[in-house]
Design a protein around this motif. Structure first.
Motif, short mmCIF file in Angstrom:
data_model
loop_
_atom_site.label_atom_id
_atom_site.label_comp_id
_atom_site.label_asym_id
_atom_site.label_seq_id
_atom_site.Cartn_x
_atom_site.Cartn_y
_atom_site.Cartn_z
N PRO A 38 49.32 50.20 50.07
CA PRO A 38 48.99 49.33 51.21
C PRO A 38 48.04 48.19 50.87
O PRO A 38 48.16 47.09 51.41
CB PRO A 38 48.36 50.31 52.21
N SER A 39 47.10 48.44 49.95
CA SER A 39 46.13 47.40 49.58
C SER A 39 46.72 46.37 48.62
O SER A 39 46.02 45.46 48.18
CB SER A 39 44.90 48.04 48.93
N GLU A 40 48.03 46.50 48.31
CA GLU A 40 48.70 45.57 47.40
C GLU A 40 49.91 44.91 48.04
O GLU A 40 50.44 43.94 47.52
CB GLU A 40 49.18 46.31 46.14
N ARG A 41 50.35 45.43 49.18
CA ARG A 41 51.64 45.04 49.75
C ARG A 41 51.63 43.66 50.40
O ARG A 41 50.66 43.26 51.03
CB ARG A 41 52.09 46.06 50.80
N GLU A 42 52.76 43.01 50.29
CA GLU A 42 52.97 41.76 51.01
C GLU A 42 52.96 42.00 52.51
O GLU A 42 52.42 41.20 53.28
CB GLU A 42 54.30 41.15 50.58
N PHE A 43 53.54 43.12 52.96
CA PHE A 43 53.64 43.37 54.40
C PHE A 43 52.28 43.62 55.03
O PHE A 43 52.08 43.31 56.21
CB PHE A 43 54.56 44.57 54.67
N THR A 44 51.33 44.16 54.27
CA THR A 44 49.99 44.36 54.80
C THR A 44 49.39 43.03 55.25
O THR A 44 48.71 42.95 56.28
CB THR A 44 49.08 45.01 53.74
N VAL A 45 49.65 41.99 54.49
CA VAL A 45 49.18 40.65 54.83
C VAL A 45 50.05 40.04 55.93
O VAL A 45 49.55 39.48 56.91
CB VAL A 45 49.19 39.74 53.59
N ALA A 46 51.36 40.19 55.77
CA ALA A 46 52.30 39.54 56.69
C ALA A 46 52.15 40.03 58.12
O ALA A 46 52.23 39.24 59.07
CB ALA A 46 53.74 39.76 56.21
N LYS A 47 51.92 41.34 58.30
CA LYS A 47 51.86 41.85 59.67
C LYS A 47 50.62 41.35 60.41
O LYS A 47 50.66 41.12 61.63
CB LYS A 47 51.92 43.38 59.68
N VAL A 48 49.52 41.16 59.69
CA VAL A 48 48.31 40.63 60.31
C VAL A 48 48.47 39.15 60.63
O VAL A 48 48.20 38.69 61.74
CB VAL A 48 47.09 40.84 59.39
N ASP A 49 48.94 38.39 59.64
CA ASP A 49 49.11 36.95 59.84
C ASP A 49 50.16 36.66 60.91
O ASP A 49 50.01 35.72 61.71
CB ASP A 49 49.50 36.28 58.53
N ALA A 50 51.23 37.46 60.93
CA ALA A 50 52.29 37.25 61.92
C ALA A 50 51.75 37.43 63.33
O ALA A 50 52.00 36.59 64.22
CB ALA A 50 53.45 38.21 61.67
N LEU A 56 59.61 47.04 62.58
CA LEU A 56 58.57 46.27 61.89
C LEU A 56 57.72 45.47 62.88
O LEU A 56 56.50 45.37 62.73
CB LEU A 56 59.20 45.34 60.86
N PHE A 57 58.37 44.93 63.89
CA PHE A 57 57.63 44.18 64.91
C PHE A 57 56.69 45.11 65.67
O PHE A 57 55.57 44.74 66.03
CB PHE A 57 58.59 43.48 65.86
N ASN A 58 57.14 46.33 65.92
CA ASN A 58 56.27 47.31 66.57
C ASN A 58 55.03 47.59 65.72
O ASN A 58 53.93 47.74 66.24
CB ASN A 58 57.03 48.62 66.82
N GLU A 59 55.23 47.64 64.41
CA GLU A 59 54.10 47.88 63.52
C GLU A 59 53.15 46.69 63.51
O GLU A 59 51.93 46.85 63.43
CB GLU A 59 54.60 48.17 62.10
N VAL A 60 53.71 45.48 63.58
CA VAL A 60 52.88 44.28 63.66
C VAL A 60 51.98 44.34 64.89
O VAL A 60 50.77 44.10 64.82
CB VAL A 60 53.78 43.02 63.72
N VAL A 61 52.56 44.68 66.03
CA VAL A 61 51.80 44.73 67.28
C VAL A 61 50.79 45.87 67.26
O VAL A 61 49.66 45.73 67.75
CB VAL A 61 52.77 44.86 68.47
#
Length: 229
Positions: free
Chosen positions: A31-43, A92-97
């Protein structure tokens, strides 16, 4: 290539940022390396900033979008299996929210890791090679990457990338050639991409015409009698 030299180069970060199968995967790594960890916050934060200023709509937050999709899942594909285009639904959108745009320690570590690996140890490193004892700065990085992982590095870095069509594979699928560079080099990429396209057109003639396969096919069963009755 006419007037140019193609030199092999390696990206030091490839083994850490690209899965073994070569496919784009923003869940790759811890998780501390993933692109999605950044993307979900920024999104989440960017969507909310955009919607807050948008006029003429009741959609004001990412939560509003999720709620609308849930209420109209048949067309929006919120639930898995409801829409052929969104097989897993809006998971994925649910995880973003659910994360609510919190820039926590894991996010900051992932952002730092992503930038360092994709920039300093990725594209910037690959642009500088040593050949015959000479240090060379390449004009662009060329990739013919059908699985998307190469483009993923440019996306993580926030660096420019341009793709031009160069042909069609044996299965009739278009093939693209990508050119990448470091920050603020859009002009250089456009110049080189244009030159390559001119060369291809002069040597091959016109591009392949697009083909259509079952253009009237529908992924979701539709009762046409009820639509037009």
């Amino acid at each position: 290539m006419a007037g140019g030299e193609i030199i092999h180069t390696d990206s030091p970060c490839a083994g850490e940022r690209i899965p073994a199968d070569g496919k784009w995967n923003w869940m790759y790594g811890e998780p501390s390396e993933r692109e999605f960890t950044v993307a979900k916050v920024d999104a989440y934060n960017n969507i909310n900033s955009y919607l807050a200023e948008l006029q003429g709509t009741t959609m004001k937050t990412a939560e509003d979008i999720v709620a609308y999709a849930d209420a109209n899942s048949g067309t929006e594909g919120a639930r898995a299996g409801d829409h052929a285009a969104f097989a897993s639904g809006q998971d994925l959108f649910n995880e973003v929210v659910a994360h609510r745009g919190v820039e926590d320690g894991t996010y900051r570590k992932a952002l730092s890791c992503t930038r360092r690996k994709s920039r300093d140890e990725g594209i910037d490193a690959a642009l500088h090679v040593t050949k015959d004892g000479r240090s060379i700065e390449l004009d662009a990085l060329l990739q013919c990457d059908g699985r998307g992982a190469g483009q993923q590095i440019a996306a993580q870095a926030g660096y420019p990338i341009i793709t031009i069509p160069i042909g069609i594979d044996a299965g009739g699928i278009p093939v693209g050639l990508s050119l990448q560079h470091t920050a603020w080099q859009e002009g250089a990429l456009i110049k080189w991409a244009s030159a390559i396209e001119d060369l291809l057109l002069s040597s091959r003639g016109r591009r392949h015409a697009p083909g259509y396969r079952n253009p009237l096919a529908k992924n979701i069963p539709v009762d046409e009698d009820s639509l037009f009755s």
